[in-house]
Design a protein around this motif. Sequence first.
Motif, PDB file in Angstrom:
ATOM      1  N   LEU A 283     -62.589 -36.794  27.721  1.00 36.23           N
ATOM      2  CA  LEU A 283     -62.399 -35.657  28.620  1.00 36.23           C
ATOM      3  C   LEU A 283     -63.533 -35.535  29.636  1.00 36.23           C
ATOM      4  O   LEU A 283     -64.695 -35.807  29.320  1.00 36.23           O
ATOM      5  N   PRO A 284     -63.227 -35.123  30.853  1.00 38.70           N
ATOM      6  CA  PRO A 284     -64.270 -34.926  31.865  1.00 38.70           C
ATOM      7  C   PRO A 284     -65.073 -33.657  31.606  1.00 38.70           C
ATOM      8  O   PRO A 284     -64.646 -32.776  30.853  1.00 38.70           O
ATOM      9  N   ARG A 285     -66.233 -33.563  32.232  1.00 41.68           N
ATOM     10  CA  ARG A 285     -67.042 -32.351  32.142  1.00 41.68           C
ATOM     11  C   ARG A 285     -66.411 -31.282  33.031  1.00 41.68           C
ATOM     12  O   ARG A 285     -66.137 -31.523  34.205  1.00 41.68           O
ATOM     13  N   ALA A 286     -66.146 -30.090  32.457  1.00 45.07           N
ATOM     14  CA  ALA A 286     -65.520 -29.005  33.215  1.00 45.07           C
ATOM     15  C   ALA A 286     -66.589 -28.157  33.891  1.00 45.07           C
ATOM     16  O   ALA A 286     -67.542 -27.715  33.251  1.00 45.07           O
ATOM     17  N   LEU A 287     -66.417 -27.931  35.200  1.00 47.71           N
ATOM     18  CA  LEU A 287     -67.417 -27.251  36.023  1.00 47.71           C
ATOM     19  C   LEU A 287     -66.775 -26.142  36.850  1.00 47.71           C
ATOM     20  O   LEU A 287     -65.549 -26.109  37.020  1.00 47.71           O
ATOM     21  N   PRO A 288     -67.594 -25.229  37.409  1.00 46.13           N
ATOM     22  CA  PRO A 288     -67.060 -24.210  38.326  1.00 46.13           C
ATOM     23  C   PRO A 288     -66.424 -24.854  39.558  1.00 46.13           C
ATOM     24  O   PRO A 288     -66.570 -26.050  39.818  1.00 46.13           O
ATOM     25  N   ASN A 289     -65.745 -24.036  40.344  1.00 46.23           N
ATOM     26  CA  ASN A 289     -64.964 -24.560  41.468  1.00 46.23           C
ATOM     27  C   ASN A 289     -65.762 -24.793  42.736  1.00 46.23           C
ATOM     28  O   ASN A 289     -65.308 -25.505  43.635  1.00 46.23           O
ATOM     29  N   SER A 290     -66.931 -24.198  42.834  1.00 47.20           N
ATOM     30  CA  SER A 290     -67.775 -24.381  44.019  1.00 47.20           C
ATOM     31  C   SER A 290     -69.159 -24.811  43.556  1.00 47.20           C
ATOM     32  O   SER A 290     -70.001 -23.987  43.214  1.00 47.20           O
ATOM     33  N   CYS A 291     -69.357 -26.130  43.496  1.00 45.32           N
ATOM     34  CA  CYS A 291     -70.635 -26.689  43.054  1.00 45.32           C
ATOM     35  C   CYS A 291     -70.676 -28.160  43.457  1.00 45.32           C
ATOM     36  O   CYS A 291     -69.673 -28.704  43.927  1.00 45.32           O
ATOM     37  N   LEU A 292     -71.800 -28.799  43.267  1.00 44.16           N
ATOM     38  CA  LEU A 292     -71.922 -30.212  43.616  1.00 44.16           C
ATOM     39  C   LEU A 292     -71.342 -31.063  42.493  1.00 44.16           C
ATOM     40  O   LEU A 292     -71.835 -31.045  41.372  1.00 44.16           O
ATOM     41  N   TYR A 293     -70.309 -31.825  42.817  1.00 48.59           N
ATOM     42  CA  TYR A 293     -69.705 -32.747  41.855  1.00 48.59           C
ATOM     43  C   TYR A 293     -70.275 -34.159  41.998  1.00 48.59           C
ATOM     44  O   TYR A 293     -70.244 -34.946  41.050  1.00 48.59           O
ATOM     45  N   GLY A 294     -70.776 -34.487  43.168  1.00 49.39           N
ATOM     46  CA  GLY A 294     -71.296 -35.819  43.453  1.00 49.39           C
ATOM     47  C   GLY A 294     -71.189 -36.081  44.942  1.00 49.39           C
ATOM     48  O   GLY A 294     -70.657 -35.256  45.697  1.00 49.39           O
TER      49      GLY A 294
END
Length: 499
Positions: A211-222
């Motif tokens: 499973l991928p790491r779950a993050l907020p919707n407005s942040c740096l993903y890469g």
Amino acid sequence: MRKLIMALDQGTTSSRAILFDERGSIAAIGQKAFPQIYPKPGWVEHDPEQILLSQFEAMSDACEKAEVLPGEILGVGITNQRETTVVWDRSTGRPVYNAIVWQCRRTAEYCEQLIRDGLSKPIQEKTGLLVDAYFSGTKIRWILDHVDGADRRAEKGELCFGTIDSWLIWNLTGEHVTDYSNAGRTMLLNLNTLDWDSDLCSLLGVPKAMLPRALPNSCLYGSIKAGLPLPKALIGVPVCGSIGDQQAALLGQGCILPGQAKNTYGTGCFTLMNTGNRPLKETGGLLSGVAWSMAGETAYALEGSIFNAGSSIQWLRDELGLIQSAPECDALAESVSDTGGVYMVSAFTGLGAPYWDMYARGSLCGITRGTNRAHIARAVLEGIAYQVKDMLEAMEKASGSALSVLKVDGGASVSNFLMQFQSDILNKPIDRPRLVETTALGAAFLAGLHLGVWTSTEDVCRLRTVDRIFTPIMDRDHAAVLYKGWKKAVERSRSWEEE
């Protein structure tokens, strides 16, 4: 130098890239369609590598049209078809099977077994979702069961799962992540903790290692890596917004207060209502989930989903050959005063909210010798509006509040005939924005919010302008008679397939 945000709008039938400026105006659009794969009746697949290629081509096309210079694109936001499931090799990046599309019903029998086992209530309490083949969890299990060695490799962490946002971010940046709105459509995310639920993963046999790491919707993903077939202006640009397509449209429509709602007329129809800072527990056959999460605050939404809406217009064009284009469907519908008693229930892949009938199938009812293609075209458009009424009645009951106006977007919302009929059958105003690309705008807004281009959710409300308000003109008794006929047609479609 311009300040641009690129939104990747990866949909069910095409991939798009839209460049927005800081006023929310569109600088350029690139779009590339990709094939649909139907291995068996009720099964729908995509080639993940074709999705990726089409997205790269759309990004390049938008940059070329806007004559983008290095430094002008500040960030990228992603919005996507949600439950569509991809499993790929962590070392090679190659998919182990085609993407299983959100519409696909191949796991319906498995879902029925979960329901018979009494697991529907605990799953709904944790995830806000009903047990249905619509969601990603059972699709993952199917791939692990049907691809040689996949189950063992997933346990060892050699395979990655992702919805389409994860698949794109992985290929753009090398990071294996997702956002809360997409993670919430898997049947594996606990809404109370906003983390993968160990019990649910065990129940469905999905190893947490994939499973991928779950993050907020407005942040740096890469950041976009070098070596991709993309313009130089995109290399190194941060991907800093990600959100499921329907939640993106809710934000793009400026529905930032509890009780505000929108409907998107796309391949399917999706009605979402903002329910504030907590998910509803009693949903009346609808879904509850994350709308968006940013700056430490999470908004939730109540949702109803129609599996086939715009796809029924495509069916008239591609399978029946009754029309050459979508606008022709409107012209045909307006050429007759009514459907002649014909109703079209587009349950090609089952019925979604509020029926949740995986075994329903499409039906064309009330045909007589006098029925012609104009009646059928009109019945298809009216059928979309009836389904939205079904959803909104359930939504108002579950939320305890009457909707004052419905905001609309999506491809079919450009149809004046459909929007007027929708207003008539709902007996509510329909608010269509000047910019109908609200899904892409929502994704761009999240990226721009992270970068400081915009400072608050109120900014998106100021970006939205009205194109037209449709108000009801139909006699209420006549509307009631039409709707009664619709409910009768729906019953003809239900439980058509043997379980």
